[in-house]
Write a protein that holds these residues in place. Structure first.
Motif, mmCIF file in Angstrom:
data_model
loop_
_atom_site.group_PDB
_atom_site.id
_atom_site.type_symbol
_atom_site.label_atom_id
_atom_site.label_comp_id
_atom_site.label_asym_id
_atom_site.label_seq_id
_atom_site.Cartn_x
_atom_site.Cartn_y
_atom_site.Cartn_z
ATOM 1 N N ALA A 115 5.419 2.159 0.628
ATOM 2 C CA ALA A 115 6.700 1.470 0.778
ATOM 3 C C ALA A 115 6.920 1.084 2.233
ATOM 4 O O ALA A 115 6.652 1.865 3.140
ATOM 5 C CB ALA A 115 7.818 2.384 0.302
ATOM 6 N N ARG A 165 5.876 8.043 -7.011
ATOM 7 C CA ARG A 165 4.749 8.294 -7.903
ATOM 8 C C ARG A 165 5.290 9.275 -8.935
ATOM 9 O O ARG A 165 6.102 10.143 -8.587
ATOM 10 C CB ARG A 165 3.588 8.987 -7.169
ATOM 11 N N THR A 184 -5.395 -0.648 -6.816
ATOM 12 C CA THR A 184 -6.806 -0.969 -6.992
ATOM 13 C C THR A 184 -7.040 -1.492 -8.416
ATOM 14 O O THR A 184 -7.773 -2.456 -8.616
ATOM 15 C CB THR A 184 -7.643 0.298 -6.738
ATOM 16 N N ALA A 240 5.039 -6.005 -0.693
ATOM 17 C CA ALA A 240 4.236 -6.185 -1.900
ATOM 18 C C ALA A 240 3.794 -4.839 -2.450
ATOM 19 O O ALA A 240 3.644 -3.872 -1.706
ATOM 20 C CB ALA A 240 3.001 -7.021 -1.579
ATOM 21 N N GLN A 300 9.983 -3.886 -4.074
ATOM 22 C CA GLN A 300 8.585 -4.344 -4.038
ATOM 23 C C GLN A 300 8.441 -5.720 -4.673
ATOM 24 O O GLN A 300 7.336 -6.267 -4.694
ATOM 25 C CB GLN A 300 7.686 -3.309 -4.697
ATOM 26 N N ASP A 323 3.314 5.079 -11.408
ATOM 27 C CA ASP A 323 4.468 4.894 -10.531
ATOM 28 C C ASP A 323 5.739 4.929 -11.378
ATOM 29 O O ASP A 323 5.719 4.607 -12.570
ATOM 30 C CB ASP A 323 4.393 3.546 -9.798
ATOM 31 N N GLY A 358 0.822 -1.215 0.000
ATOM 32 C CA GLY A 358 0.000 0.000 0.000
ATOM 33 C C GLY A 358 0.849 1.255 0.000
ATOM 34 O O GLY A 358 0.508 2.251 -0.614
ATOM 35 N N LYS A 398 -2.069 6.520 2.750
ATOM 36 C CA LYS A 398 -0.842 6.997 2.095
ATOM 37 C C LYS A 398 -0.615 8.458 2.480
ATOM 38 O O LYS A 398 -1.566 9.181 2.745
ATOM 39 C CB LYS A 398 -0.975 6.898 0.586
HETATM 40 P P1 AMP Z 1 -4.222 1.896 -4.118
HETATM 41 O O1 AMP Z 1 -4.889 1.702 -5.404
HETATM 42 O O2 AMP Z 1 -4.960 2.812 -3.187
HETATM 43 O O3 AMP Z 1 -3.833 0.627 -3.463
HETATM 44 O O4 AMP Z 1 -2.864 2.689 -4.434
HETATM 45 C C1 AMP Z 1 -1.913 2.175 -5.316
HETATM 46 C C2 AMP Z 1 -0.625 2.940 -5.204
HETATM 47 O O5 AMP Z 1 -0.062 2.769 -3.911
HETATM 48 C C3 AMP Z 1 0.451 2.451 -6.133
HETATM 49 O O6 AMP Z 1 0.302 2.976 -7.425
HETATM 50 C C4 AMP Z 1 1.705 2.941 -5.446
HETATM 51 O O7 AMP Z 1 1.961 4.307 -5.720
HETATM 52 C C5 AMP Z 1 1.360 2.819 -3.990
HETATM 53 N N1 AMP Z 1 1.909 1.585 -3.433
HETATM 54 C C6 AMP Z 1 1.283 0.426 -3.219
HETATM 55 N N2 AMP Z 1 2.122 -0.472 -2.654
HETATM 56 C C7 AMP Z 1 3.313 0.133 -2.529
HETATM 57 C C8 AMP Z 1 4.604 -0.265 -2.036
HETATM 58 N N3 AMP Z 1 4.828 -1.466 -1.517
HETATM 59 N N4 AMP Z 1 5.602 0.639 -2.096
HETATM 60 C C9 AMP Z 1 5.400 1.873 -2.605
HETATM 61 N N5 AMP Z 1 4.217 2.302 -3.064
HETATM 62 C C10 AMP Z 1 3.184 1.458 -3.031
#
Ligand code: AMP
Length: 546
Positions: A305, A433, A329, A325, A359, A418, A303, A524
């Protein structure tokens, strides 16, 4: 020539059928929203899910109709998902942490006909109800004894509502590409965008999620999804745990350190998953009480880092393996998991952490590439950053009503927004991002790398790095930190700690200590709010340059 194998549509309700038939007595334990712990099993969940389907049908809900849920992780929410799925309606998980106006916007956009909500959310729904004309009835996930007096239209207690039918309901069979669920992305700009999962994508995603190098869930696991069912499809766990016949522990509304610890310990949870903020609270509780978690084998952190210090503490102090991981969404949501291939499995200490901070690699079913702005593929050398793009059977091909479709490219890849590196073994590491990357003198600085480094300092609780305008370099990094209780820190102390661990020109130009860092509805860091707050901030390096 076609294959001569059976046509067995991949339908999500077949998962609860499998769980009820092969693992019927396996426990599903929840912290109820009313308070007490509740225990049930997969066979009973299927029986009651059939009642949900039958009752929805009696209320006029048909194939393709959207049914909203505003609810925590409990057995009732699970029954509701499978009931909706087995009727061919579409579960629409609404994130209660969104602003009320956003909740109204997405319920209207999805045109939810029924809203099934926890007691917690009755007050907010009462305030919004005038703005939700499509909702014909509110079902409150409780029994008659706990049902509040409410002004909500056609409100009924869930237990009363399903008691009106006998459960004699045959699951519907339809095309596996039929919509199964909807989840809106918590975009930081513009309106939220609707992602629509299909039965096929959900079933394939669950199978992918359970593979040993992904989440590796088995029937011997006791699984606790702390990640809410309203966050990115529950990371698939509400479907993959029953698919494997794993016991489920549902934490309800209480996600604080002591409450999460209580369930993990009492029910001997072996596998759990959540965002770093949740794990921060748990680790603080463990540190303060000296408690241990002898049964916990694996924790998935995603979700955002995962800070390196968090991975190290889980592994070295508590003997729990961390699987970092990444997902979205739009990807159902798993995109990559950091299980160790033989090339890395023998690593120890800091070298192992260097890999685990990435990741991870995509499982079968996720194709990945990094490109420059012109769409040219970039090398997998672990250093070159590019736009991260993905393709696969559980990746969105469009948003609901065609919003934001520029992210879906003509070659079938989805631009995740990303920025990442890929190494020679296919391990991906998010550097930022694309909107958050700091552009200094034509080069990119990863805000995430700096944040990870700063939270490794023993006095720092949380860190955010944003780009602040600079006349010479365009942007320079500003480090914003929240300190642990009763700590003080100087700028030099923090910068000295970071020095030597990143290129010297990456070091932040200034450090600000704040009481609180704002977060989005999915936990986040809300960089837009920070950028807004510090938009007039004058860096000392600017003053020096003038
Ligand atoms: P969501 O759809 O709300 O789960 O958000 C997705 C976004 O969360 C991704 O495009 C990433 O920018 C960020 N994200 C998810 N997992 C990670 C992770 N392990 N490390 C860094 N960013 C993450």
């Amino acid at each position: 020539m076609l294959g001569l194998m059976q046509d067995w549509p991949l339908l999500c309700h077949r998962i609860i059928d499998h769980a009820a038939t092969l693992h019927g007595a396996r426990q599903v334990i929840s912290r109820s929203v009313e308070g007490p712990i509740h225990a049930t099993d997969y066979a009973t969940i299927r029986t009651r899910a059939r009642k949900v389907a039958q009752r929805l049908e009696r209320d006029g809900i048909r194939l393709g109709d959207r049914v909203g849920t505003l609810a925590w992780n409990t057995w009732r929410h699970l029954e509701v998902w499978y009931g909706i799925l087995g009727l061919g309606a579409v579960y629409h998980t609404v994130n209660p942490r969104l602003f009320p106006d956003q909740i109204a916007w997405i319920v209207n956009d999805a045109q939810d006909r029924v809203m099934i909500a926890d007691l917690t959310f009755v007050p907010i729904l009462e305030k919004l109800a005038d703005k939700l004309p499509t909702v014909e009835r509110y079902v409150i996930l409780t029994d008659a004894n706990n049902m509040p007096a409410t002004t909500l239209r056609n409100a009924v207690a869930y237990e009363d509502w399903i008691a009106e039918v006998d459960g004699d309901f045959e699951w519907r069979v339809f095309d596996e590409n039929t919509a199964a669920g909807m989840c809106y992305t918590s975009g930081t700009t513009g309106h939220p965008k609707g992602v629509v999962y299909s039965h096929r994508s959900n079933v394939l995603h669950s199978m992918i999620a359970c593979m040993p190098d992904a989440m590796g869930i088995s029937s011997r696991d006791v699984v606790m999804p702390v990640v809410p069912m309203f966050h990115a499809n529950c990371w698939g766990i509400a479907l993959s745990a029953p698919m494997m016949g794993a016991a489920l522990i549902m934490p309800g509304a209480k996600l604080d350190g002591p409450s999460v610890y209580e369930l993990l310990a009492k029910y001997q949870v072996t596998f759990t998953a959540a965002v770093p903020t949740v794990w921060l609270m748990l680790l603080q509780h463990l540190e303060a009480t000296g408690a241990k978690l002898p049964d916990l084998k694996r924790v998935v952190i995603g979700g955002s880092a995962s800070p390196r210090a968090m991975i190290k503490t889980f592994q070295d102090v508590y003997g729990v393996e961390v699987v970092h991981a990444w997902g979205m969404t739009e990807m159902s949501p798993l995109g990559s998991l950091c299980s160790l291939k033989p090339e890395y499995a023998g690593l120890e200490g800091e070298a192992r952490l260097d890999i685990q901070q990435k990741q991870g690699h995509p499982p079968f079913g996720v194709e990945m590439k990094i490109t420059d702005d012109a769409g040219r593929e970039l090398p997998w050398d672990g250093k070159t950053f590019g736009r991260l793009k993905v393709r696969g059977p559980a990746v969105a091909r469009a948003y609901y009503k065609g919003e934001g479709d520029e992210a879906f490219e003509s070659d079938g890849f989805f631009d995740t927004g990303d920025v990442a590196t890929m190494d020679a073994n296919g391990y991906m590491q998010i550097t930022d991002r694309s909107k958050d990357v700091i552009k200094s003198g034509g080069e990119w600085i990863s805000s995430i790398d700096l944040e990870n480094l700063a939270v490794g300092h023993p006095k720092v609780l949380e860190a955010a790095v944003i780009g602040v305008r600079h006349p010479k370099w365009d942007e320079r990094p500003l480090l914003i930190v929240v300190l642990k209780k009763e700590q003080t820190v100087t700028k030099d102390e923090l910068l000295d700690f970071m020095r030597g661990k990143v290129a010297h020109w990456w070091l932040p130009d200034d450090v600000v200590v704040v009481d609180d860092i704002p977060h989005t509805a999915t936990g986040k860091i809300l960089k837009t709010a920070l950028r807004d707050r510090f938009k007039d901030y004058v860096l000392p390096t600017v003053q020096a340059a003038e």
